[in-house]
Write an enzyme that holds these catalytic residues in place. Structure first.
Site, PDB file in Angstrom:
ATOM      1  N   CYS A  37      -2.094   8.619   3.158  1.00  0.00           N
ATOM      2  CA  CYS A  37      -2.067   8.177   1.763  1.00  0.00           C
ATOM      3  C   CYS A  37      -3.382   8.479   1.062  1.00  0.00           C
ATOM      4  O   CYS A  37      -3.393   8.824  -0.119  1.00  0.00           O
ATOM      5  CB  CYS A  37      -1.772   6.682   1.699  1.00  0.00           C
ATOM      6  SG  CYS A  37      -0.162   6.219   2.344  1.00  0.00           S
ATOM      7  N   GLU A  53       0.888  -1.174   0.000  1.00  0.00           N
ATOM      8  CA  GLU A  53       0.000   0.000   0.000  1.00  0.00           C
ATOM      9  C   GLU A  53       0.916   1.210   0.000  1.00  0.00           C
ATOM     10  O   GLU A  53       1.548   1.525   1.002  1.00  0.00           O
ATOM     11  CB  GLU A  53      -0.922  -0.027   1.215  1.00  0.00           C
ATOM     12  CG  GLU A  53      -2.049   0.991   1.139  1.00  0.00           C
ATOM     13  CD  GLU A  53      -1.741   2.293   1.867  1.00  0.00           C
ATOM     14  OE1 GLU A  53      -1.303   3.246   1.173  1.00  0.00           O
ATOM     15  OE2 GLU A  53      -1.915   2.349   3.082  1.00  0.00           O
TER      16      GLU A  53
END
Length: 456
Positions: A263, A229
């Site tokens: 993120c 990720e």
């Protein structure tokens, strides 16, 4: 070599920790592999789930101290730190409740007398985790990995060593056996030897694109599974029929949660050209009236510091390089004149595709506002970067928004909501935002051997 814990709000050195030598590291990883069969084969999944519920209880019982540790070590407001601890407890309970069903044998009709798919643990799994959500990122990995029967090794970010050790203590207090969850006190330079260790069967990384490429390369050379990720540059599309008040509220939350150090924070605000000036002005007013810098432990503080000074310097460099190329600062664009790593919430306009503010991830409180002539143009802008983690679309025309959501190149798209992670939904990205999924049924099965059994 030592790890330092530094309060980003004051610059104060809180603690120093010696890192392990290679001999210690090899012994700990070997022990994790040695204890894997006891955990995976001799500890029934019902018992693993019961232990994970105890982890949730420990997190809630110690929430005050753990949240304070997060705030002191990485700088987010105490309220956000409390919410992170609660969310970590939630993911533990979610997998304790649903893990047995997610991992149950799946019958497949074939011409065999009996045929099914079994989801079996792999072994020791290494997690390389970031500092921005020092508890949540770890628990969203650890809860499913451990319930699936794997043992977990944590290499946490070097600027949150106290959080890393506190997490190991949470598992210990909950009654987890030794070496089922272990914090590795090592720098990044020692990650490769952990991945290459025979006991380690897979690796999960949440972090930057360069770190992901390096870890993926090492794991690939060892033919070991990886889930990555990585960074994001999430689009926040505002169509001409959007509820402007809701969009501004969403913009404030979506861009500035965790001081923009997320993120899946909204980063590129793609607004219909006829609404853009109004959006920019209202966004600017909301920023300038809302944020008050101060001690993140103080409930009145709404502007927390960034986690490290080098991160602030990198963000400011991206802003200034973009300005030199023609971008305009609507508000912000500077470090506050006070102790600590505080950066003024910033809006940039006149940003073009050749600028750092367009093509690079802005990991901090900086918003880029772009104009779109129509929905198709907005979607094209959204998909024009190399990242594909999340995104959101704001519109009262739900049919159009849903069609656009399916067309957005991202792992998740939300309509009339900011992006967020939820244990019930899979989480991950496409393109340079990585591959594999965390959370939901998909996340717990990532680190299993999906094995076909056929009997006739």
């Amino acid at each position: 070599m030592a790890m330092q814990s530094i309060n980003p709000a004051t610059g104060e050195l809180l603690a120093t920790f010696d890192t392990w030598d290679n001999e210690t590291l090899q012994e700990v990883v070997t022990q994790a592999g040695y204890h894997f069969p006891d955990w995976s084969k001799l500890t029934p999944i019902e018992d693993r789930c019961a232990l994970m519920r105890r982890v949730a209880n420990v997190l809630r019982d110690d929430s005050d101290l753990l949240a304070e540790l997060i705030t002191l070590e990485m700088g987010k407001t105490y309220a956000e730190a409390e919410a992170e601890i609660e969310k970590s407890a939630w993911v533990c309970e979610f997998y304790a409740d649903h893990g047995p069903a997610f991992l149950a044998d799946e019958t497949i009709e074939t011409d065999a007398s009996k045929s099914y798919v079994a989801y079996l643990p792999l072994g020791a799994v290494l997690a390389v985790m970031p500092w921005n959500y020092p508890f949540w990122q770890v628990f969203r990995f650890a809860a499913p990995a451990l319930i699936a029967g794997n043992v977990a090794l944590l290499k946490h970010a070097s600027n949150v060593p106290q959080c890393a050790l506190a997490i190991e203590e949470v598992f210990r207090k909950a009654g987890f056996p030794d070496y089922t969850f272990t914090t590795l006190m090592i720098p990044s330079s020692q990650v490769e030897q952990v991945i290459r260790h025979p006991a380690v069967r897979a690796v999960s990384l949440t972090g930057s694109e360069p770190a992901g490429r390096k870890v993926a390369s090492i794991a690939g050379s060892e033919l070991k599974k990886a889930v990555l990720e990585l960074g994001g540059s999430d689009a926040f599309i505002v169509l001409d029929n959007a509820n402007m008040s809701a969009a501004i509220e969403g913009a404030m939350k979506g861009r500035f949660i965790n001081m923009g150090q997320s993120c899946i924070a909204a980063k590129r605000f793609i607004v219909d050209q006829f609404l853009a000036e109004d959006f920019i002005e209202r966004f600017k007013q909301a920023i300038e009236s809302h944020f008050v810098a101060g001690d993140p432990m103080d409930e009145k503080t709404t502007l927390a510091p960034m986690a490290r000074q080098d991160l602030l310097d990198e963000l400011h460099d991206q802003v200034m390089r973009s300005v030199e190329m023609g971008a305009k600062i609507v508000t912000g664009g500077y470090q506050l004149d006070r102790p600590g790593s505080f950066y003024a919430p910033t809006i940039l306009t006149n940003v073009t595709s050749n600028m750092p503010a367009y093509s690079e991830e802005l990991f901090g409180p900086v918003a880029v506002v772009l104009k779109a002539s129509e929905p198709a143009h907005a979607l094209g802008i959204a998909n024009s970067v190399d990242f594909g983690l999340g995104g959101s679309i704001w519109s009262d025309d739900l049919a159009t928004a849903e069609t656009m959501a399916r067309g957005m190149e991202s792992g998740a798209t939300y309509v009339n909501s900011t992006t967020f992670s939820d244990p019930r939904m899979p989480f991950g990205g496409v393109k340079n935002s990585g591959y594999g999924r965390e959370l939901s049924v998909h996340g717990i099965r990532e680190f299993t051997n999906i094995k076909s059994i056929w009997i006739k």
